[in-house]
Enzyme design. Structure first.
Site, mmCIF file in Angstrom:
data_model
loop_
_atom_site.group_PDB
_atom_site.id
_atom_site.type_symbol
_atom_site.label_atom_id
_atom_site.label_comp_id
_atom_site.label_asym_id
_atom_site.label_seq_id
_atom_site.Cartn_x
_atom_site.Cartn_y
_atom_site.Cartn_z
ATOM 1 N N LYS A 159 0.865 -1.186 0.000
ATOM 2 C CA LYS A 159 0.000 0.000 0.000
ATOM 3 C C LYS A 159 0.898 1.231 0.000
ATOM 4 C CE LYS A 159 -3.900 -2.211 0.537
ATOM 5 N NZ LYS A 159 -5.300 -2.129 0.890
ATOM 6 N N GLY A 163 -3.293 -6.020 -1.681
ATOM 7 C CA GLY A 163 -2.510 -6.617 -0.605
ATOM 8 C C GLY A 163 -2.984 -6.060 0.729
ATOM 9 N N CYS A 164 -2.099 -5.984 1.679
ATOM 10 C CA CYS A 164 -2.552 -5.555 3.011
ATOM 11 C C CYS A 164 -1.864 -4.276 3.461
ATOM 12 C CB CYS A 164 -2.314 -6.677 4.000
ATOM 13 S SG CYS A 164 -2.307 -6.179 5.727
ATOM 14 N N VAL A 165 -0.570 -4.349 3.762
ATOM 15 C CA VAL A 165 0.131 -3.137 4.203
ATOM 16 C C VAL A 165 0.839 -2.467 3.039
ATOM 17 C CG1 VAL A 165 1.122 -2.472 6.387
ATOM 18 C CG2 VAL A 165 1.288 -4.845 5.666
#
Ligand SMILES: Cc1cc2nc3c(=O)[nH]c(=O)nc-3n(C[C@H](O)[C@H](O)[C@H](O)COP(=O)(O)OP(=O)(O)OC[C@H]3O[C@@H](n4cnc5c(N)ncnc54)[C@H](O)[C@@H]3O)c2cc1C
Lengths: 412, 105
Positions: free
Chosen positions: A199, B103-105
């Site tokens: 992210k 995704g996640c992080v």
């Protein structure tokens, strides 16, 4: 008498029966919960077992202790669900009929899905901390490790607690540093994703954590097999990562009965409405926790927030009223970064992890996307909260829906 | 969401150029998107994969994962790596005009 059947007495299933029993009339509703395992494991603790920071007794307790009076616990394997007939078949041939069904059977590591993983080297040079036994075997392996190539690897998304391998990597770096042998250990992080952090905001804030710790990154690595003669992970595009010790997260899949019952996707996770957890074809079937296919992380914190949204919805639903609450995908997790520090991230379906402060009445604030000792203590405190507040269904001072309070949006 | 012009058409994309509006996509655009990432020609095999992605997205509302394209779509993973080298999951989604797989992080 109506019957609510809950499948799985893990994090989500246990919370649900504890929250619903006092709210459902005992003369009207019977509650039954089924699980094949007598022991409840505090899975986040598996991360600390290999480093000797937790002992086995810290992470397991009898399941029955968390099942309230007025709820029947059946220790049996679930064989299948017939969602058209409203019945569940158990391993011993018992058939349970239900008025409402909650599936909370989680997702579990499947080493046998990757060729070469589940062979004689499993538990020797190939390890996982995703199970209790695996974490204990890894503890021995780390103790005996004399240096060489340590590879931390994950097979594929989605897997539960997607930050756990990252934490393991940081803790391993700290562990070997404290033993004075970090220079003899080469650590490589192998991921099917395009980076350790994908992210944008998190990558910008955390991207240098790998360089600072001299951790190598092998990204976009989609594993085909493990070559146990060469001691190497082999990807579909024919790259090889050699190892002396590999710590992997095997493919995570939902329970086999899900596939047998025709309810799951390709990984036996069950697609449900991401706001209410109701199945699209069966309006008396809900899926909570890791068993569900919804686009947020599979984590205990998510299961907790999801249950908080589910309970009032369910009580309206059985009265024939519309469900008013909608889950936003809220997820919140501490990331251990080693040497007694940790990070905290908080996000949902639409908002990526942002920096700032996370207010927690009476305890916080915690720092978001930054490394602090407070965050590490938060993670350790969480074990106590899990056993004493979360599972018994007591209120936690954490809002179910994500809040922007304290966060710093990127464009400010 | 930024708007950009691809092959003479205005489309909505995210920061990394993945299209965000399912209905703005067409086959001409796909050819242009493929060129942007170094795939000069879309073969019949490419098209079969892209069509699977589009259909699957319209059913599930999510960009299918590589595993899903191979197990549900029936395209062997090795093949997908040949058709969309190095980053098949992202490249397929990009060309099919679907949101970036997350995704996640
Ligand atoms: C190493 C590790 C670290 C983690 N760290 C964190 C963390 O820091 N923070 C966080 O929020 N989350 C963390 N998690 C994730 C968290 O533990 C899970 O997301 C959470 O437990 C999910 O709850 P659940 O109820 O969906 O599934 P589970 O708690 O796994 O429960 C599923 C239950 O179903 C039962 N079951 C399955 N199949 C059958 C069958 N066929 N018949 C009968 N019973 C069956 C199982 O025995 C089990 O009791 C971590 C997980 C791991 C493995």
């Amino acid at each position: 008498m109506k019957r609510l059947v809950v499948l799985g007495a893990g994090t989500a299933g246990t919370m649900v029966v504890n929250k619903l029993r006092p709210r459902l009339d005992r003369n009207e509703w019977e509650i039954v919960i089924v699980d094949q395992e007598p022991t409840h494991f505090y899975q986040p603790g598996f991360l600390f077992l290999p480093f000797g920071e937790y002992e086995p007794q810290d992470v397991k307790k009898p399941k029955k202790r968390f099942i309230p009076a007025g709820v029947e616990f059946i220790e049996q394997t679930i064989d299948s669900v017939d969602a058209d007939a409203n019945t569940v078949l158990l391993g011993d041939g018992t058939q349970l009929t239900y008025d409402e069904l909650v599936i909370a059977t989680g997702t579990h590591p499947r080493p046998e899905e990757t060729p070469g993983m589940d062979g004689p080297e499993f538990g020797r040079s190939i390890h996982t901390f995703y199970t209790f036994e695996g974490a204990l075997a890894l503890r021995e392996a780390l103790k005996g490790f004399e240096g060489g190539k340590l590879v931390v690897h994950m097979v594929d998304m989605p897997f539960k607690c997607p930050v756990a391998p990252l934490e393991f990597t940081f803790l391993a770096d700290a562990y070997f540093t404290e033993l004075g042998m970090r220079d003899q250990v080469e650590i490589t992080y192998v991921t099917p994703m395009s980076g350790a952090f994908t992210k944008p905001v998190a990558s910008a804030h955390l991207g240098n954590m790998f360089d600072e710790r001299k951790i190598h990154l092998e990204s976009d690595f989609y594993i085909e097999r493990i070559d146990t003669d060469k001691n190497a992970l082999v990807s579909y595009d024919e790259r090889e990562v050699p190892y002396d010790l590999v710590v992997t997260v095997p493919l995570n899949m939902g329970a086999d009965f899900v596939a047998k019952s025709g309810l799951g996707d390709e990984l036996n996770h069950i697609p449900v409405d991401k706001g209410t957890f109701i199945h699209k074809d069966h309006d008396n079937l809900f899926v909570l926790g890791d068993a569900a296919n919804i686009p947020t992380s599979k984590a205990g914190s998510v299961a907790h927030f999801a249950v908080d949204i589910f309970v009032p919805n369910f009580l309206r639903h059985i009265e024939g009223l519309p469900m008013l609450e909608r889950f936003d995908g809220h997820s919140n997790c501490f990331i251990e970064s080693g040497h007694g520090k940790g990070l905290l991230i908080d996000f949902n379906y639409d908002t990526e992890p942002l920096p700032g402060k996370y207010p927690l009445p009476g305890i916080g604030p915690f720092t978001l996307l930054g490394e602090t000792e407070m965050n590490h203590w938060g993670k350790l405190l969480f074990r106590w909260m899990y056993w004493n507040l979360l599972l018994p269904g007591k209120e936690l001072p954490l809002p179910a829906l994500m809040s922007m309070a304290g966060k710093i949006p990127e464009d400010e | 969401m930024p708007v950009t012009t691809i092959g003479g058409k205005e489309v909505h994309v995210d920061d990394e150029g993945f299209m965000t509006n399912y209905d703005e996509w067409d086959e001409e655009l796909a050819k242009q998107l493929a060129k942007n990432i170094g795939i000069d020609e879309l073969t019949e095999e490419h098209w079969r994969v892209i069509k699977f992605l589009r259909e699957d997205f319209s059913e599930t509302g999510e960009t299918p994962t590589l595993r899903r394209v191979s197990t549900v779509g029936g395209f062997p993973t090795k093949e997908l790596f040949k058709l969309f080298p190095k980053k098949p999951a992202k490249k397929m989604a990009y060309i099919a005009g679907l949101p970036k797989p997350h995704g996640c992080v």
